[in-house]
Design an enzyme around this catalytic site. Sequence first.
Site, PDB file in Angstrom:
ATOM      1  N   LYS A 226       0.829  -1.216   0.000  1.00 30.39           N
ATOM      2  CA  LYS A 226       0.000   0.000   0.000  1.00 30.39           C
ATOM      3  C   LYS A 226       0.859   1.259   0.000  1.00 30.39           C
ATOM      4  O   LYS A 226       0.625   2.174  -0.778  1.00 30.39           O
ATOM      5  CB  LYS A 226      -0.897   0.045   1.255  1.00 30.39           C
TER       6      LYS A 226
ATOM      7  N   GLU B 112       1.454   5.065  10.920  1.00 30.70           N
ATOM      8  CA  GLU B 112       2.358   4.277  10.082  1.00 30.70           C
ATOM      9  C   GLU B 112       3.787   4.431  10.602  1.00 30.70           C
ATOM     10  O   GLU B 112       4.024   5.036  11.628  1.00 30.70           O
ATOM     11  CB  GLU B 112       2.222   4.698   8.627  1.00 30.70           C
ATOM     12  N   ARG B 113       4.754   3.874   9.844  1.00 28.20           N
ATOM     13  CA  ARG B 113       6.133   3.844  10.327  1.00 28.20           C
ATOM     14  C   ARG B 113       6.787   5.227  10.308  1.00 28.20           C
ATOM     15  O   ARG B 113       6.708   5.925   9.310  1.00 28.20           O
ATOM     16  CB  ARG B 113       6.960   2.910   9.451  1.00 28.20           C
TER      17      ARG B 113
END
Lengths: 455, 442
Positions: free
Chosen positions: A154, A180-181
Amino acid sequence: MLIGRIISISELNVKMFLEDNAKVCLDEVLYCDLNGRRHRFEVVDIEENVISTIPFDSVIGLMKGLEVYKFSDKLDIEYSDEILGRVFNSYGEPIDQKPISSLNKRCVYDDIVTMENLNINSGLLYTGIKVIDFFAPLQKGYKMGLLGGAGVGKTVFIKELINNIYMKSKSSAVFIGVGERSREGKELYDEMLESNLLDKMSIVYGQMGENSVARSKAVYSGITLAEYFRDQKNQDVLLFIDNIYRFVQAKSEISNELKNVPVENGYPTTMISDISNVEERINSVDNGSITSFQAIYVPADDMTDEAVQSIITHLDGQLVLDRHIAEEGIYPAVDVFKTTSKAIDVRVVGERHYKLVERVLKYLTRYKELEEIIAVLGLEELSDNDKNVFYRSRKIRNYFSQPMFVAENYTNIKGKLVAIENVLNDIEGILDGKYDMVDESKFMYIGDLSELNIS
Amino acid sequence: MEEDNYLTRIVDEKIEKISDNSNVYSVGTVTGVKNFLIRVDGMDRVMFYEKINIGDKAIGYVSAIHENYVIVAIVDIKTPIIVGDMSYSTNTLFQGKYSNDAFGRIINIFGVDILSSKKFSSLIDLPIERPTIAIMDRTTVNRPLETGITGIDMLYPIGKGQRQLIIGDKRTGKTQILLDTIVNQKNKNVFCIYIALGKTKKEVKTVYKELVEKGAINYTIIVAAFNDDLPPVISLTPYFALSIAEEFMKSGRDVLVCIDDLKRHAEAYREISLLSNKTPGRDAYPADIFYTHSRLLEKGCQYKNGGSITILPVMETKGNDITDYISTNVISITDGQIVLSSKNFQKGEKPAINYGLSVSRLGGAVQTKELKEMGTQIRRKLLSYLERKSVYELVNEDEMSAELKNSFKEGEQILEKLRQYKFSTKTHQEMIDLFQDLFQKE
């Protein structure tokens, strides 16, 4: 003015006992100072003279009895040209070590687009990515969802869209990183900075190392920035959200800690209205549009997940990434059967494109059936017609793999853009048997078929 | 209504007491015992997460503060706690204990050298958990961490500062990959921390012995919480171990942290949550199970001062299903995953990596140019072979096209070359030499 004192503490829920004449409203921001650190809280529930609040960060070290004061009416964020090229945290504070001189702040929970102002007419917007332009073409002001389980690509896809659309357009863009990261967040910032593209982008990060309040607020702050470009600058804005599912997830954590009754799988009672409140703001008006790309994480590869389904309701198109296709080494790992767009309509894409999509899906459906037959009987037993379907379908499947600019590190091949006209010609050619003599492996990771050098 | 007034009065009285209370240390009485969660009344002035002594029977920390009682989670217990026991605040947050003599030893969060059951002589207090590392303090992950395993270093490489999950069923060689990687760090100036979570003492001792035999123990610390330790200890141990790692990283060192395993950690955390009446979500895990793991694994990074923390968490699966809730959660946090398959293991393909399902999100960014060129080509050939094999398996060899035949032949050779026995790590040059004959310069 003293508002009250803390009477109970858990990780995401701090209750306070109000002073006699203190008045508070929902969403108001309060603070207390302890050992030189400022802790902030947002009011989420009021019951007589006890209020529940959610803390902006860790509650470690807080004590009962601490005095609480008012910080601001509501969470707000800078609302001027100074947001360009800047990075904010979820609470609207710049985190790139540069000051902001103007203080045009605006509350992050603002208005929703009215039906009167809503604009739904728009032209096609091609991305140069074969599979998306063919199966799920976009329009300006469109809401595109990128769905997929963990680790099927994604984020790479979102970055490729930034590369293909944002870098080539004059539009401003807002990137919201939610849950997210942090590594990827920093890399995006560095890459934009290095290629001198940061000047028309604003970024908001509430990443996965931060608590759920931070993660949920990033979305509101980011959308407020996009609204600035749309409403004040009358621009066509690009909005990238990676990942909107994390917003619901963060809300679940808060809701559970507040002891609200959950719905299925622990999702919060207010899930559907929370999603609607956010999604209804992402719309286009007469003088400006927001085209949004929203990555949607699919927990446990379960597409029927309530949160995922509730988000999909708002989308104009969706691209579904699939683990089995990724396992076969085909990237982007798109499941074309689940990939849809409202633009696949004869009046929008034209008859030729529409018919070709129909033909391809028919072929690929038969191919799926044949795969099962072959697993038992082998290829020889197939009729000539089915053999054609089988071989051509595999070529089509391989053709829709594509080298991406942002994935050069994985493929060692430079990214490629393909014009929709070429995609249509190529697909027609494969279906009509023009490439029957070419080995299927030649179709992998190429641009258009002119690369094959067949006269 | 009457009850409301009563509550208000109590609260008022409490607040009054607090405001004119001058003693720093507060004392309370145990009024409830629910497994390892203790309800204590009368502690007015304690901090969230403060260390609490229950007489000399047990140690715990404040895990929730309510209107008229606090909940203390017990981490260490000597004799059973009963209602009426006195509890004492300490005016300090609960912290872990660490010693610089810990290299080469097995330690826990209390600063005990488990091999000798003695406390280290010089102990330092370290916070169990620290704030997350700011986005802007991170830099690009681009230096390779050599595992010495061809299937990893060449096809799914790991960089310093990367988080790479090792996932697979029981008995598929997950721990072996960690051990190989640790042993391969010899003379490479990387500190290693092996975190054993919910393992048996026998398992941990075996790991220790292997590392001693391979001469890898002097740069390694084993931080252990055994399966019979209290769930709060299992839950806190990886945070503490990463706190140690962060200390090293911030002084510019490269650290490799192995977490074995996170499934057990999730289970311990679930146990605590359900006992504290948190609402169960999917698979009865609490809603914040994602955050529990994400904030832990976000400690892995390439720091701006040059130091780094690389994390290799392990996840055990059932029936080779990597799509269950906890596994996909962790996959969505890490920068890639090495998937191990029991079928490959039984076929003798070791390491039993499932090359189709494994991913490295950093890919060639952490490889040398030479290894990257070769790796991407070999991986493409291998994946194409594996996919085509499953479709064309029944095709007569005479009817195969020349391309297909060649792909099959090459695929088998690649698989053969990727086989590697335990503790037989290779240098990158050896890997390149091994695959030279299958590589076509592009």
